[in-house]
Structures are given as C-alpha cells and as structure tokens.
Scaffold this motif. Structure first.
Motif, short mmCIF file in Angstrom:
data_model
loop_
_atom_site.label_atom_id
_atom_site.label_comp_id
_atom_site.label_asym_id
_atom_site.label_seq_id
_atom_site.Cartn_x
_atom_site.Cartn_y
_atom_site.Cartn_z
N LEU A 50 -8.24 7.13 -9.56
CA LEU A 50 -8.91 7.88 -8.50
C LEU A 50 -9.14 6.98 -7.28
O LEU A 50 -9.04 7.43 -6.14
N ARG A 62 -9.96 8.46 -3.53
CA ARG A 62 -10.99 9.49 -3.74
C ARG A 62 -12.39 8.87 -3.74
O ARG A 62 -13.36 9.56 -3.92
N GLU A 115 -12.08 14.51 -10.35
CA GLU A 115 -11.29 14.61 -9.12
C GLU A 115 -11.76 15.80 -8.30
O GLU A 115 -11.90 15.72 -7.08
N LEU A 116 -11.99 16.92 -9.01
CA LEU A 116 -12.43 18.13 -8.32
C LEU A 116 -13.70 17.85 -7.51
O LEU A 116 -13.80 18.20 -6.33
N LEU A 133 -14.90 14.93 -6.53
CA LEU A 133 -14.66 13.95 -5.46
C LEU A 133 -13.99 14.60 -4.26
O LEU A 133 -14.31 14.29 -3.11
N VAL A 134 -13.06 15.52 -4.53
CA VAL A 134 -12.36 16.17 -3.43
C VAL A 134 -13.32 17.06 -2.66
O VAL A 134 -13.31 17.10 -1.43
N GLN A 135 -14.18 17.76 -3.41
CA GLN A 135 -15.08 18.72 -2.76
C GLN A 135 -16.21 18.04 -2.00
O GLN A 135 -16.65 18.52 -0.97
N THR A 165 -18.36 15.35 0.16
CA THR A 165 -18.22 14.34 1.21
C THR A 165 -19.39 13.35 1.13
O THR A 165 -19.50 12.45 1.96
#
Lengths: 465, 661
Positions: free
Chosen positions: B526, B531, B563-564, B566-568, B570
């Motif tokens: 990641l 990420r 990951e989900l 981390l992506v979402q 900020t």
C-alpha cells in the motif's frame, strides 16, 4: 600535583560527597572501584567544582570521560592506586636571536593563556614564556620574547590600581629599551584599558599592543594563537607607536585588525571578530606574513625613550545610561554619594528627559562635571539640533562629540585624577589625545550590514568573514 | 604479487578466524529523532548542500585534562589544513561554528538516550558531565565534540552468550566532508550538532559475520524505541579489529552493516601481513632500535626522468626527494589486503599527513608496474648509497610537504619493525581500508567548562523506563511463536506496530503469520502504491483485524478494506471510528451458511451451463464469479466448499465426472 599516599586531598567536596570519601578512606586522584546501588564504576576521583552540588562524586573513567555518581548510592569504594593530573604545557626555552627585536609581553589575566581550574570549573589564567613558546612556536620567528605576569585577574576585575601599575611598568619597560610591548588582557574590558593607557602613556616611542582571545587557548580552534602572533608581530615590526588593540578581523582564521585604543569596542559577547573600530576605520590589518596599513595619520616609532607617563585616576566618576521615564533621583543619588564626574550615554544625538533637568541643575550647583555621549555609539553628539540639547547645555552638560561612552568614562576618571578645575577639566576632555574625538567621520566608518539583503548575501557567499 | 596471508574471504571459517585470534568490537552511532540539535535550537534533520556563507578555521592541538597531548592531535597539526565550513541559514546558527557558547543540552535527546541505556542494561550515571573530545581533522569547528556518558557496563544477549556493552554516550554529530585536496578541506555544517548516541561494545565478536549480526542487533534495539532517525547516514558504525599479536585498529564510519564482514576480513589480513613483515624485518636485523633511513633531495638527478608523475612534478618546479629504507628491499610489494600492497601504507600517510593528495604520490624500487627506468633507479641507488637489500621510495611535491612526507615515510617504516600501528582507518567501497589518522586515546578528552554537570534524578530514569519498549529479542520470540515468517519478524519487531501485533495475537487470537502478511507485506504494498497506510492508527488497524476475527471479513478482505478506506479517506490520521463507519456503511456482517448457499444457488442458476464442456469447467467459472462478488467478505475455502456441495445436488448424475478434479 603528585600523589602522596598519606594525605588524601578532597578538593571541592563538601557535605555528603565529602563524607563518603572520608568514610571509605579515599580522596581526589584515587583510582577507585565504586559499588553503588546502580552498579559498579571504576575511575579516578577528580576534584569537585565548588559551584556544583555536594551530592555527587566525579570519576574519570578509563575512556577519559567524566561521570558523576550520587554519594547516597555508594555502597563501597576500593582504592587501586592514585594518579594525579599533571597539567603542564611543555615548556621550552624561548630562543634568543640578537638580530630580532625585543618584545615584552605583560600578562594581566584573561583567556589568552589559560588552563582548567577544578574548583571553579572554569578556565583560569596560566602564563609563562616557555609555555607560550611550547604552544605557539611561531612567536620565535618574529622576536625575542620576554614575559612578565603583572596580575592574574579576569578583565572585569581590572581597575584603577591595575591601570596605574600597568602604565608605570610600561614606562619602565620603554626606558629599559624594549622594541615593543604586548599586553595580554581579558577581552571584556580590553577597550577600557586600551583607552586609559592611551591617556596615561603619552607619546610612546614604540607600539603598545593589547591582545586577548575570545576562545580560550585550551580549545583547538582558539583565536589565541593568531591573535598573539599578530600582536607580537605588530609590537616587533610595525612603526605604529600608539596604544592599539590587535584582535581577529573576521571570525575566520585569516587576519587580525589593529584598532586605535580609543576607538575600539567589544561588540559581541562571543564572536571572535568582536572588536570593531567605531565611527572610523582601523589602523591596519595583519596576518602572520604581512602588515597592511589603512592610513598614515598614526604616530611613528622613534628611537628616543621620551614617553610621558601620567598615571592619574579618580574613582569618583560614574556613568549613566539614560532610559525613557528615568527619574531625577537616580542621578541625584550619584551626586549625593559624592561622585564628581558623570558621563551620560544619552538617546539619539544626546538627550535625556525633562524631569532629569532637576538633577542636572543639582550637579551644576554642586560642581559635578557632566558630559554627554551617545547610546547609538556611532555618530556625534548634536546638542544644538533640538531644544532639549540647548537646554541641557545651559544646565552645564558638555557634549563630547563622537567620543565613545566608555572612553569618555575613563578619560573623565583620568582628568579628574589631575584637576577639579571646571575649565581645565573641559579643556582636557575636549582635547583629543588619541583620536577619542575625531574631526570627521569617514563614509566607511559606519558599517553594520543587514543579513538577507541581496548584495550583503552576495558578499557573504564570496568572502569568508 | 604474492598471495594474501589468509584464504579468500568466501572460504574463511570461524576456525580460521579463531586461528589468527580475531577480535572485533563495535561503536554504533545512531542519530536520535529530536526536534532540535543537541546544544543549540537549530532544527535537527534538515539537510542542505547549498550554502550562504563560509568560515575558515585552523586547528591546534591542546593538552588533555591529565596534561598530555593526543597523538592524533599532533598528527593533524602536521597537515596544516585550511578548513572551510559552509553555512546555510536554515540549518546552523552561530553555535555550530563556535561563535556562541553552547545552550543547555536538549532534554528530548537525554530522555531518548536514557531509554536506550536502560534497554542495553547499563549502569546509569547520576550526573552527566559534558566532555570535549578533540577532533583536529576539522570535522567539528570547535576542534572538539561535546559528548557525555549516560551509562557503563551493560550487556546484550547474543546467540548462547552475552556481549558486554562498555558504555553509551550522547554526543553531537560532526560535519559532512565535501572535499579534501592538498591543504584545503571543506565541510558542510548541516549535520553538525545533531544528537546521536554512541554504543560501544567490548571486543567480544570473533568472526566478521557475527560482528555484523551484533551490529544489526544494536541497530534493532535503537529502532525499537521508534525515537531514532533512519535513512542513509543516520546510523554509522566504527569497527574495532585486532588479531593475535596485532593492535586495535578502528575502521571508522561504516555506513552499511553488510559492508562490515569484508572490511574486517581485509583488516585481519592486513594485520597478519604486517606481522609477517615485522618478523621478516626483525629477521633481517631491522628493529625499532636499529632501523636506518636517509632522505635526500634528488630533483636534479631526475631532471631527465621519463616517469610521468615525476616528470610533471619537475616541470612544475616541485621537489623530488628519495627516502632510503635499509633492509626493506622486496617487502613493499607484500600484499596486505585484497588488491593492496604494503607500499600503500606509505602512500596513504603521504596523502593524509603531507597532503600530497594527487595519486600516485610515491614510487618505490620494488615496484613491478610502471616506474622509473632501471638506469634512473641505478643513479638513485648510487646517490643514496643504497645496498641491494635497501628499498627506495620517491616522493614529490611542494618543498615543505615533501619534507613532511619523508618524515612520515620514516615514521611508518619504523612502525613496521614493531608490527601494526594504532590507526583509525577509513572504509573503502571495495572492502579494503585506508589510513585516516592515528588512533586517538583517552588523552583527547577534556571537561567542557561551558556547561555545568546535569543531575539525572531517579524520577527521570523511571519516566524513561515507563515508556521504553519491550526488549526486541523478546518481541522476536513472541512473533516467532506465532508462526510469523522470519522476514516479517525482522521488519515488524522494530516497527511502531509491535504493541498492535501483540494485542491482535493475544486478544483476537490471530496468527503471527497472518499479521506478518497484513502488517509487513500488505502495508508495504500500500505504501508503494502511495496510499499512505501509515495514516492508520493502531486502533483502526485493530478494528479491521477484529472484523476478520469475527468472520465479518475474510483474509483477502483485510487488504481490500484497507485499500478501500485509504482511497476514500483524505484524513492524515485514520481512526477506529473511521473503520467502523465504513464497515457499517457497507453493511459488512458475517455471512451465514444460508446466505452463502443462496448466493451460490443464484450463481448456478444464472450461469449458461451449455457453455461448459465439463462440470469442472463450470465450477471454475462459478467460483470466479462468486469470488468477484464476495471477495473479502467470505473466505475462499468456504465458498469453494459450499459451491461443490451445491453443485453436487444440482448435477448428481455428473458427479462422478468431476469428483476429485
């Protein structure tokens, strides 16, 4: 020092620390194994600084490091022998060369030559000719050096007694025929002494060079060696027959500047390049190879011995650093305590506030001599410019042109040591003896550049300062 | 060229090293993660190669507290270096270049150092005394390093024994060297003054390999606190090496641990070779008392010499001098280290002390490679009145430097008659080492008169004890028990997630193996994908692991969910509340058997069975479809089993065809 098994010294130890040493029959310089509640330590017991607490024992480990062990944690101490420090710079006979000038170096104290003092935990002056040659052998390339320790005081402890003794000794040395005099001095009040010597030792036929160091000579990057080499070279080789200060020019180890004794001032508490000529340019720059003169209006070296020593001094002079809101009672107290001379460092062109006028009036009534200098250090007193100035002059305050406040203080002390006559005092104060008052301020006599300005940064990048 | 006195590096065994009596010790330097430098308020950890101004200094030796001069100091005096310091406004103040006395020592640094002293089980001192350790090479503008000892006599467990730790010091870092040519040396001052600790072990490592292992162990102890700096140069070690009959030699500033073994091997080889040379010299009757040397200016004699370096020196009006070493003939070519011969010992001294840094700086009469013409050597032999068994060394350069060079050659030759000189040596990239300076001794220590002693009360030690991590070897053992793979153990035992991992093992019953995969491998992946997984708080990761332990999330789902999130997100710090919110939002619950059977049945129904020639192919297709939908939510094994069972009921007549495929 050397170890005598019978007497166990306990330098600096008091209270619990001393008790532990005595309980275990050990002392300073004992090589001991100490069992404590926090483990075992092995080392030599060192003297304890008198300003440090009384709860710890200092050990020098085999590695050379020192550590402190809490006395209350000590369970046992076993002595394995003794090893005392023998702090001595290797002394070597200073070589004599009949073809070289004879210079005498007077020691007054200060950090130019120093060693460690355990009791105070600081460096103390140590001074011997052989030691100097041992640590700065370059001196022998320049002259035959003789040294003489006059006092062993830090510069803040220099005072009238030392000034007078020094002036007299300088006079004798000149009569004895030396070619130059160097005075080792602590830096803090070097400019006071330089000024007072300018007044006390008039018309010398040889250079009288004051020198010190901002980093004690027990440090590898000390400025002491270069300062000393340059000062000795100035005394031996230059034809400047004046009282001057020779100290680092830039902070870089490159060259020294020779400053006139009355125009020089210590300007930074710790920088090597602390001494600056104020409101004028220095006399010369010097490195171990070359002396580069900046001006030719100095008094030249002579073969005669016609020096005039005038070691007068009054300790009834004081200084007043004016601050906004000052009340007249401060100055009144000075007058009431019997001070006969007061040098004011005034704001701007030389001002104090209206309430102080009352004290000025009292001074005039009591015949106290009041002189005005400027806190700005650079520039002339200008008492005609504003009404305040004119009013103060009417109250008997005499402007001292561009004389530095400390110089004015020592000069007034010197003058009042000779006379109390108002007109005579005034005549002597205003008559410039060694450029303490100059007629002109040159355009390059005031240089305090500001960092970050592009052209200054460019200069700093190019020139090692 | 003869062979080295030791077998090739790769063939050396512990027995071989025991045979030569190899002993190694370490001095590990580790920068601490503090806000400020040690004795001033400049920011720590800011580097800049650009500069705004320069300051020039010279160094002079001074006496130690016990009234002695240090040998290194006297050596540096001979070099007469102009030392230039580059200053950058953002990284230094007037303290670093010694125009302001030190401020009080940084408290944060003391606290970190105390923690480390406890981890190394040292006897703590009760009062710190700041000392000045002289460095006349100019690497510190004052000419000394301010340093203090926090503890002595500690130990580390290593394999089936202990390695004793002599002391732990706290000191200021030195300058970074920019260049060193002739008499000019230049330093950057940005690193100067950064707090670092020095951990010194006793010389109790007996092979190069185990020295590297102990070094790694010390580094792990440091890193386990999470309060030390990392990255190139943040950890540097000095390696002390000696063989039986040799001398302690320090290889200074090895930047990477993997370089240690070969460096030790070469130093061991060098010491054995030097001892051999000593024996041979003594056999020839050359001892410290009988050694005879001579040196002469031979510039005139070589005016027509063809050897290019000498030719060019004469053209530039430089001097050439010849040193005669009686009884040294044939020895200068003796190999000492890999690709290195005895003559380099002389060349190094000439380079470092006489500042003749343009190579080659010497040529000698044993030389097999390009050299003077034989007739020139003949002339020199005649002039020097040299016999056949005498060696000649030529050196060229500025008059004064060449004089120094000749003196140094004689000094080095004299040392050769009594074995191995005490040197500080610099590590070279090829695993050999070169002369850096004479090894300093206790004589270079001096108490710092600028700062008073600092009392370390018991409460302060207790505070450090309260925050210090578990011993790293204990952590390793726990992880190993949990079946974590070794690579992950090494990464995680010094990671800030140690407490999280232990909690997950204890409270959630998760395996070390799984935690290793998630927290070492997945986190790294990641991070590589940018990420920024370090944003997860320990609690957030614990919430994710907990979801897995409650079977709301499959093994595969852990990384998917990480990951989900981390992506979402900020946010700079992701908390457990953030994780729970996502779990709730996606309604991630444990899927019951019934629900799973339903999913499977639907999938079977939706598939066009005619597309598949065998049921095996159908099952593979269905598995793929189901995992696409259920990834992360249900364990793959459970899906496979359910699918198999269900398919059997739907297609019983075909069962035989695909059972066991």
């Amino acid at each position: 020092m050397n170890g005598k098994a019978a007497t166990k010294t306990t330098d600096g130890y008091r209270g619990p620390g001393l008790a532990v040493l005595q309980r275990h029959g050990v002392g300073v310089w004992s090589d001991v194994e100490v069992q404590t509640m926090g483990g075992r330590f092995r080392g030599i017991i060192l003297p304890r600084s008198e300003t440090a607490d009384d709860k710890h024992i200092v050990l020098k480990l085999n590695s050379g490091y020192n550590i402190g062990v809490a006395a209350e944690t000590v369970k046992s101490m076993t002595e394995h022998g003794r090893r005392a420090a023998n702090y001595k710079i290797p002394e070597q006979q200073f070589p004599i060369d009949a073809g070289k000038p004879n210079v005498v170096l007077f020691g007054t104290g200060g950090t130019i030559a120093s060693r460690l003092d355990y009791r105070s935990g600081a460096v103390i002056p140590a001074f011997s000719p052989g030691e100097l040659y041992g640590s700065v052998p370059e001196l022998a390339d320049v002259c035959n050096l003789r040294t003489e320790k006059l006092f062993g005081v830090f510069s803040e402890n220099m005072g009238p007694e030392q000034y007078i003794a020094l002036a007299k000794r300088i006079g004798q040395a000149i009569e004895e025929g030396v070619d130059g005099i160097v005075i080792g001095h602590g830096t803090d009040t070097m400019h006071h002494t330089a000024a007072v010597l300018t007044f006390m030792v008039q018309n010398p036929p040889i250079p009288i060079v004051m020198v010190g160091s901002q980093r004690s000579s027990d440090r590898p990057s000390s400025d002491a060696a270069l300062n000393l080499i340059c000062a000795v070279k100035t005394a031996a080789e230059s034809d400047i027959a004046e009282v001057v200060v020779c100290m680092f020019g830039p902070t870089s180890d490159e060259y020294c500047l020779i400053h006139r004794g009355t125009r020089v001032r210590k300007m930074h508490s710790s920088y090597r390049s602390t001494f600056r000529t104020i409101g004028d340019i220095p006399l010369a720059m010097i490195d171990p190879q070359t002396i580069t003169l900046f001006r030719d209006d100095y008094k030249r070296r002579r073969r005669d011995r016609n020096v005039h020593i005038n070691p007068a001094y009054s300790d009834e002079v004081t200084m007043l650093y004016y601050y906004p809101g000052m009340k007249p009672d401060v100055m009144e107290a000075m007058i009431e305590k019997g001070y006969r001379g007061i040098v004011i460092a005034g704001t701007g062109l030389g001002h104090v506030n209206k309430p102080t006028y009352r004290a000025l009036q009292l001074a005039m009534d009591k015949g106290v001599h009041v002189y005005m200098t400027v806190q700005t250090l650079w520039g002339f007193v200008g008492m005609y410019v504003y009404e305040t100035g004119r009013e103060m002059m009417a109250l008997g305050v005499m402007p001292l042109a561009n004389m530095l406040p400390e110089v004015a203080f020592v000069k007034l002390s010197w003058v009042l040591g000779q006379t109390d006559d108002r007109e005579e005092v005034k005549r002597l104060m205003l008559k410039s003896i060694g450029d303490e008052i100059t007629e002109r301020e040159p355009y390059n006599g005031y240089l305090i550049y500001q960092g970050a300005v592009p052209e200054v940064q460019e200069f700093l990048k190019k020139i090692k300062r | 060229m003869d062979a080295l006195p030791l077998k090739p590096f790769e063939e050396m065994t512990p027995t071989d090293y025991a045979h030569i009596g190899l002993k190694c010790g370490l001095e590990v330097h580790q920068q601490l993660l503090t806000r400020s430098k040690l004795f001033c308020r400049c920011p720590a950890g800011h580097y800049s190669s650009s500069y705004d101004a320069e300051v020039l200094r010279h160094m002079r030796p001074t006496l130690s507290e016990m009234g002695e001069y240090d040998g290194t100091a006297l050596m540096e005096k001979k070099t007469r270096k102009n030392i230039t310091y580059r200053l950058h406004h953002a990284t230094v103040c007037t303290y670093e270049f010694d125009d302001t006395p030190p401020f009080f020592i940084d408290d944060q640094a003391i606290d970190i150092a105390l923690e480390l002293a406890l981890l190394l089980r040292l006897n703590l001192v009760n009062e710190l005394h700041i000392a000045r350790k002289q460095y006349l090479d100019g690497s510190i503008p004052t000419g000394f390093q301010r340093t203090t000892i926090l503890g002595v006599d500690g130990w580390l467990p290593f394999k089936d024994r202990t390695i004793r730790v002599r002391q732990l010091g706290l000191e200021e870092d030195s300058c970074r060297e920019v260049s060193d040519h002739g008499h000019e040396r230049t330093y950057l001052t940005d690193r100067l003054g950064m707090p670092l600790i020095e951990v010194v072990t006793e010389p109790e490592m007996f092979t190069p390999q185990e020295t590297a292992e102990v070094c790694n162990l010390i580094r792990k102890v440091c890193r386990s606190t999470q309060k030390v700096r990392r990255g190139y140069g943040a950890t540097r070690q000095d390696v002390n090496v000696s063989v039986e009959g040799g001398t302690r030699v320090e290889i200074k500033g090895v930047p990477q641990i993997w370089r240690i073994p070969r460096l030790i091997y070469n130093e061991a080889s060098r010491q054995v070779a030097l001892l051999g040379i000593m024996k041979e010299l003594n056999r020839r009757g050359v001892t410290p008392d009988t050694i005879t040397t001579a040196s002469k200016d031979v510039t005139e004699l070589l005016i027509k010499a063809s050897y290019a370096p000498v030719r060019s020196a004469i053209d530039r009006n430089l001097k050439v001098r010849c040193v005669k070493l009686c009884g040294f003939a044939g020895l200068l070519n003796t190999p000492t280290q890999e690709h290195t011969i005895f003559a380099k010992e002389f060349s190094d001294r000439v380079r470092v002390i006489a500042c003749l840094s343009e190579l080659p700086n010497i040529v000698h009469s044993d030389s097999a490679s390009e050299s003077l013409w034989p007739q020139d050597w003949q002339k020199l032999r005649k002039r020097m009145q040299a016999h056949e068994d005498d060696a000649l060394i030529l050196v060229w350069g500025d008059d004064r430097d060449v004089q120094t060079a000749c003196e140094e050659i004689v000094i080095r030759a004299t040392e050769a008659t009594s074995g191995v000189p005490s040197d500080t040596r610099q590590p070279l990239k090829d695993g050999t080492n070169g002369f850096e300076r004479v090894l300093p001794g206790a004589e270079r220590m001096y108490p710092d008169t600028d700062l008073p002693p600092i009392e370390i009360p018991a409460e302060r030690v207790n505070r450090a004890r309260a925050v210090m991590p578990e011993f790293v070897w204990q952590t390793e053992a726990t992880f190993r028990q949990g079946a974590m793979v070794e690579d992950d153990i090494q990464r995680l035992c010094i990671s800030p997630r140690v407490l999280l991992i232990q909690r997950a093992m204890n409270e959630l019953g998760l395996s070390g193996k799984l935690l290793g995969v998630v927290l070492a491998q997945r986190m790294r992946a990641l991070a590589r994908a940018e990420r920024r997984p370090e944003r997860f708080s320990d609690e957030a990761l614990f919430a994710i692991l907990q979801a897995h332990s409650q079977e709301r999330l499959a093994k595969e789902g852990i990384a998917w969910l990480m990951e989900l999130i981390l992506v979402q997100s900020t946010k700079d710090e992701i908390t457990d509340a953030d994780v729970i919110a996502v779990l709730d939002e996606l309604d991630i619950q444990k899927m019951t058997d019934q629900e799973l059977q339903c999913e499977v049945a639907c999938a079977i129904q939706a598939a066009d069975r005619t597309q598949f020639s065998t049921v095996a192919k159908l099952r593979r297709f269905l598995m793929g479809e189901l995992m696409k939908a259920l990834i992360g939510l249900v364990d793959g094994r459970r899906v496979w089993d359910c699918l198999t069972t269900t398919l059997r009921t739907v297609e019983p007549n075909l069962a035989e065809q695909w059972t066991g495929t």
